[in-house]
Design a protein around this motif. Structure first.
Motif, PDB file in Angstrom:
ATOM      1  N   TYR A 226      -6.766  -2.430 -23.425  1.00 25.28           N
ATOM      2  CA  TYR A 226      -5.848  -3.432 -22.897  1.00 25.28           C
ATOM      3  C   TYR A 226      -6.366  -3.997 -21.570  1.00 25.28           C
ATOM      4  N   TYR A 227      -5.794  -5.129 -21.218  1.00 27.03           N
ATOM      5  CA  TYR A 227      -6.096  -5.785 -19.936  1.00 27.03           C
ATOM      6  C   TYR A 227      -4.822  -5.763 -19.095  1.00 27.03           C
ATOM      7  N   TYR A 228      -4.934  -5.281 -17.847  1.00 23.93           N
ATOM      8  CA  TYR A 228      -3.779  -5.123 -16.957  1.00 23.93           C
ATOM      9  C   TYR A 228      -4.014  -5.935 -15.688  1.00 23.93           C
ATOM     10  N   GLU A 229      -2.988  -6.647 -15.227  1.00 28.66           N
ATOM     11  CA  GLU A 229      -3.160  -7.460 -14.025  1.00 28.66           C
ATOM     12  C   GLU A 229      -1.828  -7.634 -13.302  1.00 28.66           C
ATOM     13  N   CYS A 230      -1.936  -7.823 -11.985  1.00 24.19           N
ATOM     14  CA  CYS A 230      -0.749  -8.122 -11.188  1.00 24.19           C
ATOM     15  C   CYS A 230      -1.144  -9.067 -10.065  1.00 24.19           C
ATOM     16  N   ARG A 231      -0.166  -9.799  -9.586  1.00 26.51           N
ATOM     17  CA  ARG A 231      -0.341 -10.652  -8.404  1.00 26.51           C
ATOM     18  C   ARG A 231       0.468 -10.014  -7.286  1.00 26.51           C
ATOM     19  N   MET A 232      -0.219  -9.498  -6.270  1.00 27.14           N
ATOM     20  CA  MET A 232       0.419  -8.631  -5.281  1.00 27.14           C
ATOM     21  C   MET A 232       0.017  -9.015  -3.865  1.00 27.14           C
ATOM     22  N   GLN A 233       0.983  -8.917  -2.942  1.00 28.75           N
ATOM     23  CA  GLN A 233       0.715  -9.040  -1.511  1.00 28.75           C
ATOM     24  C   GLN A 233       1.147  -7.745  -0.846  1.00 28.75           C
ATOM     25  N   ALA A 234       0.226  -7.121  -0.103  1.00 25.45           N
ATOM     26  CA  ALA A 234       0.484  -5.813   0.501  1.00 25.45           C
ATOM     27  C   ALA A 234       1.439  -5.923   1.683  1.00 25.45           C
ATOM     28  N   ASN A 235       2.119  -4.824   1.985  1.00 19.02           N
ATOM     29  CA  ASN A 235       2.924  -4.754   3.204  1.00 19.02           C
ATOM     30  C   ASN A 235       2.002  -4.586   4.411  1.00 19.02           C
ATOM     31  N   LYS A 236       2.549  -4.673   5.632  1.00 16.53           N
ATOM     32  CA  LYS A 236       1.737  -4.644   6.849  1.00 16.53           C
ATOM     33  C   LYS A 236       1.811  -3.307   7.588  1.00 16.53           C
ATOM     34  N   THR A 237       2.380  -2.309   6.970  1.00 16.58           N
ATOM     35  CA  THR A 237       2.514  -1.014   7.631  1.00 16.58           C
ATOM     36  C   THR A 237       1.337  -0.102   7.274  1.00 16.58           C
ATOM     37  N   ILE A 238       1.383   1.127   7.792  1.00 18.97           N
ATOM     38  CA  ILE A 238       0.341   2.097   7.469  1.00 18.97           C
ATOM     39  C   ILE A 238       0.482   2.601   6.037  1.00 18.97           C
ATOM     40  N   MET A 239       1.567   2.242   5.350  1.00 21.44           N
ATOM     41  CA  MET A 239       1.803   2.724   3.997  1.00 21.44           C
ATOM     42  C   MET A 239       0.990   1.918   2.986  1.00 21.44           C
ATOM     43  N   SER A 240       0.916   2.441   1.779  1.00 19.27           N
ATOM     44  CA  SER A 240       0.035   1.883   0.757  1.00 19.27           C
ATOM     45  C   SER A 240       0.679   0.726   0.010  1.00 19.27           C
ATOM     46  N   SER A 241      -0.178   0.005  -0.713  1.00 19.97           N
ATOM     47  CA  SER A 241       0.234  -0.939  -1.750  1.00 19.97           C
ATOM     48  C   SER A 241      -0.706  -0.686  -2.913  1.00 19.97           C
ATOM     49  N   THR A 242      -0.156  -0.394  -4.092  1.00 23.61           N
ATOM     50  CA  THR A 242      -1.001   0.082  -5.189  1.00 23.61           C
ATOM     51  C   THR A 242      -0.627  -0.527  -6.528  1.00 23.61           C
ATOM     52  N   PHE A 243      -1.593  -0.450  -7.441  1.00 25.33           N
ATOM     53  CA  PHE A 243      -1.407  -0.841  -8.835  1.00 25.33           C
ATOM     54  C   PHE A 243      -2.371   0.024  -9.626  1.00 25.33           C
ATOM     55  N   TRP A 244      -1.837   0.939 -10.455  1.00 27.23           N
ATOM     56  CA  TRP A 244      -2.707   1.917 -11.105  1.00 27.23           C
ATOM     57  C   TRP A 244      -2.070   2.444 -12.373  1.00 27.23           C
ATOM     58  N   ILE A 245      -2.808   3.314 -13.047  1.00 25.76           N
ATOM     59  CA  ILE A 245      -2.318   3.930 -14.282  1.00 25.76           C
ATOM     60  C   ILE A 245      -2.314   5.441 -14.093  1.00 25.76           C
TER      61      ILE A 245
END
Length: 398
Positions: A226-245
């Motif tokens: 399969y093909y997986y995709e997202c359109r994402m803008q990260a937050n500005k803190t020390i915390m993460s922004s993720t997209f995974w399986i």
């Protein structure tokens, strides 16, 4: 008389020699001036540029390095004869930019390159023009149960888990940030995961949690091919922004292997100064893991095979489109804004299991909270990782 005659003869002889010399010099100069300039100037253009834009836009502002021709003699002039200047608004389609350099003798040289502006549609993967074309006889078909445009104001509980207690993983967060479902909202065309600092610590499982994040997982399992995709803008803190399986593992019922396929993992701001953490706030970081488990006797210690692309912009500066073609158990391709970015082949295990699309916003022990925190002062946008859409595609026969 004879003396004067000799002097006169000498004078006329010198005069004659001078005339001959001047005449010869002039003829030489004239001969040099008459030699034609047959050497052509040179000019080199940049490679063609492909830009993807969001649906509904009329074009894209594209900057490029304007070519300047060179010649062996001064005076060559470079002119653009077709196309648009750098930083112009290029329309959807292909614009051919041609430049000509001409020297004083009329010799010329030209070069051209294309600016291709593509408008992705939601009926095929974003990167379908950049190496993710369907094989002959196949077509990409959207998997609606694993795709979401996040329109309206209602979270779709039929597609996604947002409560850690119900998703089958029982992972409530990495201290000091607790996963809380009320940090997940759908509004303004986005799935929003907003981070926070609690007014007072929350005691859960014997741990005092001081901050809040959240985790969202697909209810339908993700599969190889399969093909997986997202359109994402990260937050500005020390915390993460993720997209995974994420993959489930169980020593009793199986699977014994504990796998993890990270498509994108970044932070909004770095506090870690270690060299290995460089650029983690402006990076497209992917990874494949086979985690250590007592019952997995085939490996000792967790194994990984990472790949990354360092960006010229912060992950929180705008929306990026992160894509992953899980092409086979041993070949995984990663795309950024519609272009092939990096790949992983021969990961530490065959990725032939089924997993769950996951979007986790968490704290890391390697990027700790510092005194410059913005949890109390940041705006909603500063504190929020925004997902414009998530789309999943599979190949079917045409």
């Amino acid at each position: 008389m004879m003396l004067n005659t000799i002097k006169e003869k000498g004078f006329f002889t010198m005069l004659l020699l001078l005339i001959i010399a001047c005449s010869s010099s002039g003829e030489d100069e004239k001969e040099e001036e008459q030699q034609p300039d047959i050497i052509h100037p040179t000019i080199t253009c940049t490679e063609s540029i492909t830009v993807f834009i969001d649906a509904g836009k009329n074009g894209a502002s594209v900057a490029y390095s304007t070519p300047i021709g060179t010649d062996d003699l001064p005076g060559a002039v470079t002119t653009q004869t077709s196309g648009l200047a750098s930083e112009s608004l290029f329309p959807i389609g292909t614009t051919t930019n041609t430049f000509i350099v001409e020297d004083k003798a009329g010799n010329t040289a030209t070069c051209s390159f294309d600016v291709i502006v593509l408008e992705p549609s939601n009926d095929k993967p974003y990167a379908v023009k950049e190496g993710a074309e369907a094989p002959v006889g196949k077509k990409w078909v959207k998997v609606d149960t694993m795709s979401d445009e996040f329109e309206g104001n209602t979270f779709d509980d039929t597609k996604w888990h947002r409560y850690p207690s119900s998703d089958g993983f029982s992972w409530i967060g990495r201290p000091p940030a607790l996963f809380e479902a009320d940090n997940v909202t759908v509004a303004n065309g986005n799935l929003n995961i907003t981070v926070e600092k609690f007014d007072a610590p929350k005691r859960v499982n014997g741990i005092d949690w001081t901050h809040g994040g959240a985790i969202v997982r697909s209810k339908i399992t993700a599969k190889p091919g399969y093909y997986y995709e997202c359109r994402m803008q990260a937050n500005k803190t020390i915390m993460s922004s993720t997209f995974w399986i994420a993959f489930k593992q169980n020593c009793n019922t199986g699977p014994v292997r504990k796998l993890e396929l990270d498509i994108q993992e970044c932070v909004g701001r770095l506090t870690n100064t270690a060299a290995w953490a460089d650029n983690f706030d402006q990076i497209y970081a992917s990874n494949t893991w086979r985690h250590e488990r007592e019952c997995d006797t085939e490996v000792t210690g967790s194994k990984q095979s990472p790949a990354k692309t360092v960006l010229s912009e912060k992950n929180n500066s705008r929306y990026f489109v992160y894509g992953c073609w899980w092409k086979s158990p041993t070949e995984i391709l990663f795309y950024l804004d519609g272009k092939l970015s990096h790949s992983i082949t021969n990961p530490p295990a065959d990725f032939d299991l089924e997993g769950h699309i996951t979007m986790a916003i968490e704290t890391y022990d390697w990027n700790p909270i510092d005194a410059n925190t913005i949890f109390g002062t940041g705006s909603f946008d500063d504190l929020t990782t925004k997902y414009d859409w998530v789309r999943t595609w599979k190949l079917e026969n045409e």
